[in-house]
Design a protein around this motif. Sequence first.
Motif, mmCIF file in Angstrom:
data_model
loop_
_atom_site.group_PDB
_atom_site.id
_atom_site.type_symbol
_atom_site.label_atom_id
_atom_site.label_comp_id
_atom_site.label_asym_id
_atom_site.label_seq_id
_atom_site.Cartn_x
_atom_site.Cartn_y
_atom_site.Cartn_z
ATOM 1 N N VAL A 56 -3.677 3.656 -8.315
ATOM 2 C CA VAL A 56 -2.266 3.233 -8.356
ATOM 3 C C VAL A 56 -1.815 2.788 -6.962
ATOM 4 C CG1 VAL A 56 0.110 4.081 -8.629
ATOM 5 C CG2 VAL A 56 -1.602 4.593 -10.383
ATOM 6 N N SER A 58 -3.449 1.417 -4.678
ATOM 7 C CA SER A 58 -4.001 0.095 -4.323
ATOM 8 C C SER A 58 -3.182 -1.047 -4.932
ATOM 9 C CB SER A 58 -5.453 -0.017 -4.802
ATOM 10 O OG SER A 58 -5.479 -0.226 -6.208
ATOM 11 N N ARG A 59 -2.438 -0.732 -5.972
ATOM 12 C CA ARG A 59 -1.659 -1.784 -6.632
ATOM 13 C C ARG A 59 -0.434 -2.196 -5.807
ATOM 14 N NH1 ARG A 59 -2.231 0.641 -12.821
ATOM 15 N NH2 ARG A 59 -4.357 -0.106 -13.133
ATOM 16 N N TYR A 308 8.166 -3.833 -6.405
ATOM 17 C CA TYR A 308 6.724 -3.921 -6.706
ATOM 18 C C TYR A 308 6.509 -3.611 -8.186
ATOM 19 C CZ TYR A 308 5.937 -3.752 -1.680
ATOM 20 O OH TYR A 308 5.935 -4.038 -0.343
ATOM 21 N N ALA A 310 4.108 -2.424 -9.581
ATOM 22 C CA ALA A 310 3.402 -1.143 -9.746
ATOM 23 C C ALA A 310 4.342 0.066 -9.676
ATOM 24 C CB ALA A 310 2.300 -1.018 -8.698
ATOM 25 N N ASP A 313 3.977 2.232 -12.532
ATOM 26 C CA ASP A 313 2.888 3.225 -12.549
ATOM 27 C C ASP A 313 3.353 4.536 -11.917
ATOM 28 O OD1 ASP A 313 1.246 1.366 -13.721
ATOM 29 O OD2 ASP A 313 0.503 0.616 -11.795
#
Length: 326
Positions: A56, A58-59, A308, A310, A313
């Motif tokens: 996660v 890295s996203r 973002y 992400a 997540d």
Amino acid sequence: MKLDEALGIPLRSVDREIENMVKYDKDLPRSSALAKSIIDLVRSGGKRVRPLMVIVGSRFGPAPDENKLWRLAAAAEFIHAASLIHDDIIDDSPVRRGQKALHIKLGVSEAVHVGNYMSARVIELISAYSAERERYAYDLSSLATTELCLGEYEQLSHLFDYEVSVEEYLEKSRKKTAQLMAACLRIGAQSAGADDEVAELLYAFGEKLGMAFQIRDDILDFTQSAEKLGKPAGSDLRKGQVTLPVLFALEDEELAPSIRAIAAETPAELTDAVIAAIGRSGALERSESLSARYLDEAQAIIHRLRDYPAHRDLQALLQYFGGRES
Ligand code: FPP
Ligand code: MG
């Protein structure tokens, strides 16, 4: 929905990568007892929360390096698994994930070696990756492992110590649990070249989740059945761990003397009665609300990262930690 599904990360791939740490280890013949023990251990279960956190993280960066990322994710599980081997020895806990703990299966000396080898491999892997970096070194091995050890040592040196403060309990929990989760998110972000500010926000988010998680875990020790916990309910206090519910209950002047009287040799019936009284004292509710406060703070960090994609997540992680049963 399961966490891995919510995050769109196939757990099979995570597991394969963890096993690859052993299969492609040039110093470890696959038929060796050490390799087999590690494979058995990783196959014995686990929710792989920490590897998922690395991915996660890295996203949030522009340039994920897939190979490195998956190895870092596997390394995170290695550190966690190694720490649990040692933790079960220190806690004299015979069961882990519903099975015999490794030191029961192999004996203490052999289990210590397995844990040491796994941590050493991770340190080696991360040093190699760090050497390639210009901006900053990764800290999953150095910082996270050192703090894990310090947190465990603080816990050990305060067994049956009823003078511990809430601040000391929180600091120990941060070192023992929260900072590894925080480091996982940050290392994932760093591996993908995320901005420093974003990486630090992810660290803070992981820390809040980890704190909420540890407090919940300490509450569950009072509320869940032995069957669900995989160990007798109330065993933390029986073993001298003065967790947050106990600290809050100690503020109750009527209850405090009976808590303070609990020592290693106290008969189980007496401890059981005190554990039940702690359950009725309001201490669990106070602990729960502190856990909820950490989750609220984590939510505020998600808001700061809302640009973002992400961030969804992070929301899934928050939901998992906030709503899950164990
Ligand atoms: C579980 O605690 C244990 C930890 C969160 C960390 C343990 C760390 C060490 C033993 C330091 C050694 C580290 C390495 C890498 C070799 P718990 O006992 O509260 O939880 P449990 O109920 O799952 O046992
Ligand atoms: Mg333990």
